[in-house]
Scaffold this motif. Structure first.
Motif, short mmCIF file in Angstrom:
data_model
loop_
_atom_site.label_atom_id
_atom_site.label_comp_id
_atom_site.label_asym_id
_atom_site.label_seq_id
_atom_site.Cartn_x
_atom_site.Cartn_y
_atom_site.Cartn_z
N VAL A 1 16.23 8.06 40.60
CA VAL A 1 16.36 8.99 39.48
C VAL A 1 17.49 9.97 39.79
CG1 VAL A 1 15.15 10.58 37.95
CG2 VAL A 1 13.86 8.86 39.22
N GLY A 2 18.40 10.15 38.86
CA GLY A 2 19.51 11.07 39.07
C GLY A 2 19.19 12.48 38.58
N ARG A 3 19.67 13.47 39.31
CA ARG A 3 19.61 14.88 38.90
C ARG A 3 18.23 15.30 38.42
NH1 ARG A 3 25.24 15.11 35.31
NH2 ARG A 3 26.62 14.40 36.97
N ASN A 4 17.24 15.15 39.29
CA ASN A 4 15.85 15.39 38.85
C ASN A 4 15.25 16.68 39.42
OD1 ASN A 4 13.63 14.65 37.28
ND2 ASN A 4 12.61 13.71 39.04
N TYR A 5 16.06 17.52 40.04
CA TYR A 5 15.60 18.86 40.44
C TYR A 5 16.48 19.88 39.72
CZ TYR A 5 12.44 17.33 44.19
OH TYR A 5 11.40 16.78 44.89
N GLN B 1 7.15 -3.76 38.84
CA GLN B 1 6.47 -4.81 39.59
C GLN B 1 5.87 -4.23 40.87
OE1 GLN B 1 6.12 -7.85 38.47
NE2 GLN B 1 7.59 -7.84 36.78
N PRO B 2 4.78 -4.81 41.37
CA PRO B 2 4.30 -4.41 42.69
C PRO B 2 5.42 -4.60 43.71
CG PRO B 2 2.70 -5.81 41.59
CD PRO B 2 3.94 -5.86 40.74
N GLY B 3 5.62 -3.60 44.54
CA GLY B 3 6.70 -3.66 45.51
C GLY B 3 7.91 -2.83 45.12
N ASP B 4 7.95 -2.33 43.89
CA ASP B 4 9.06 -1.46 43.49
C ASP B 4 8.95 -0.10 44.19
OD1 ASP B 4 10.12 -3.36 41.81
OD2 ASP B 4 9.24 -2.52 39.99
N LEU B 5 10.09 0.45 44.54
CA LEU B 5 10.19 1.80 45.08
C LEU B 5 10.96 2.66 44.10
CD1 LEU B 5 11.19 1.13 48.83
CD2 LEU B 5 8.89 1.54 47.91
N ILE B 6 10.50 3.90 43.92
CA ILE B 6 11.21 4.85 43.06
C ILE B 6 11.58 6.06 43.90
CG2 ILE B 6 11.15 6.25 40.97
CD1 ILE B 6 8.89 4.43 39.95
N PHE B 7 12.88 6.27 44.09
CA PHE B 7 13.38 7.48 44.73
C PHE B 7 13.48 8.53 43.62
CE2 PHE B 7 14.08 4.61 48.06
CZ PHE B 7 14.56 5.25 49.21
N THR B 8 12.75 9.63 43.76
CA THR B 8 12.48 10.52 42.63
C THR B 8 13.46 11.67 42.47
OG1 THR B 8 10.90 11.79 43.95
CG2 THR B 8 10.03 9.96 42.64
N GLY B 9 14.58 11.65 43.17
CA GLY B 9 15.58 12.70 43.03
C GLY B 9 15.59 13.65 44.20
N THR B 10 16.66 14.42 44.30
CA THR B 10 16.87 15.30 45.45
C THR B 10 17.06 16.74 45.02
OG1 THR B 10 18.11 15.45 47.53
CG2 THR B 10 19.42 15.15 45.54
N PRO B 11 16.60 17.69 45.83
CA PRO B 11 16.86 19.10 45.52
C PRO B 11 18.28 19.50 45.87
CG PRO B 11 15.57 18.91 47.52
CD PRO B 11 15.73 17.52 46.98
N GLU B 12 18.60 20.76 45.62
CA GLU B 12 19.93 21.29 45.88
C GLU B 12 20.25 21.27 47.38
OE1 GLU B 12 17.09 24.84 45.91
OE2 GLU B 12 17.32 22.94 44.81
N PRO C 1 15.76 11.69 31.75
CA PRO C 1 16.06 11.12 33.06
C PRO C 1 16.96 9.89 32.94
CG PRO C 1 13.83 10.57 32.40
CD PRO C 1 14.34 11.54 31.38
N PHE C 2 17.79 9.68 33.95
CA PHE C 2 18.57 8.44 34.00
C PHE C 2 18.39 7.82 35.38
CE2 PHE C 2 21.53 11.63 35.61
CZ PHE C 2 22.20 10.98 36.62
N PHE C 3 18.67 6.52 35.44
CA PHE C 3 18.31 5.75 36.62
C PHE C 3 19.49 4.90 37.09
CE2 PHE C 3 14.64 6.33 33.86
CZ PHE C 3 13.74 6.93 34.71
N PHE C 4 19.51 4.65 38.38
CA PHE C 4 20.41 3.66 38.97
C PHE C 4 19.61 2.89 40.01
CE2 PHE C 4 20.95 7.64 41.25
CZ PHE C 4 20.89 7.28 42.58
N MET C 5 20.18 1.83 40.55
CA MET C 5 19.43 0.96 41.45
C MET C 5 20.19 0.73 42.75
SD MET C 5 17.99 -1.83 38.68
CE MET C 5 16.93 -2.67 39.87
N LYS C 6 19.41 0.41 43.77
CA LYS C 6 19.93 -0.07 45.04
C LYS C 6 19.31 -1.44 45.31
CE LYS C 6 20.14 4.56 47.24
NZ LYS C 6 21.43 4.71 47.92
N PRO C 7 19.99 -2.31 46.06
CA PRO C 7 19.37 -3.58 46.43
C PRO C 7 18.13 -3.35 47.30
CG PRO C 7 21.72 -3.58 46.93
CD PRO C 7 21.35 -2.17 46.61
#
Length: 231
Positions: free
Chosen positions: A30-34, A194-205, A49-55
């Protein structure tokens, strides 16, 4: 089934206090979530919210009590740290409501979204995808995943990052613009989770550059610490 070449190994993350591993299907970020980080990056207001992916194999699993070694990536002179709460999905679905979203969460972990900021910045200027800036090898260091029923994760848990002993990032997860349940609701409109998905929920300042030899120590209160050295 006969494969033309040997299939790749399954990317997997250790489960806390267990010999088990959590297999990784996809990595969503998730981008820019703080609030303050969004301002830091030039955003205003509560944008959708907007999203991008990593392998999946961008994960760098770091077992408890160890220090992971992340190779400093090529083609960048501006590698940045972004400490994040990671959500592991155990039950898939699409169009999940926020009210039901936490039923789909298997567990939580501490993660780093490492970013080749110069490449990301150039891609932004040219209107191109962020893949080279975000989705490179070892760009997702992650600590053990704590099952949701075992995680001692308060709604205002502290999230922080220290580099070479000096504080860099610090906030609480209730400063997310979109909380975990709302994030899952939005994301599941675009993808069938899907089971096994990871969500990185954004970073603070406080994001900033790191160099080879730097020691990073990230933490989310209730989920332990993530230690990584750049080599």
């Amino acid at each position: 089934m006969q494969f033309a070449i040997p299939p790749a190994a399954i990317a997997a993350v250790p489960v806390a206090n267990s010999d088990a591993y959590f297999p990784v299907h996809r990595i969503y970020c998730v981008g820019r979530n703080y609030v303050e980080h969004a301002k830091e990056m030039g955003a205003t207001g509560r944008e959708a919210p907007f999203f991008f992916m990593k392998p999946a194999d961008a994960v760098l699993p770091v077992p408890a009590g160890t220090t992971g070694e992340m190779p400093y990536p090529p083609m960048t002179a501006d590698l940045h740290h972004e400490i994040e709460l990671v959500v592991a999905i155990g039950k898939g679905g699409s169009n999940i409501t926020a009210a039901d979203a936490l039923q789909h969460v298997w567990g939580y972990a501490v993660g780093l979204d490492m970013t080749r900021r110069d490449l990301q910045g150039e891609a932004k200027k040219l209107g191109r995808p962020w893949c080279t800036g975000k989705g490179f090898d070892y760009s997702a260091p992650i600590g053990p995943i704590f099952p949701a029923q075992e995680a001692k994760l308060a709604g205002n848990a502290r999230i922080s990052l220290v580099v070479n002993g000096a504080p860099r990032q610090g906030s609480t997860i209730d400063k997310m613009i979109w909380n975990v349940a709302e994030t899952i609701e939005h994301l599941s409109k675009f993808y069938t989770l899907q089971p096994g998905d990871l969500i990185f929920t954004g970073t603070p300042e406080g994001v900033g550059a790191v160099q080879k030899g730097d020691q990073l120590e990230g933490a989310v209160e209730g989920l332990g610490q993530l230690r990584v050295k750049l080599v």
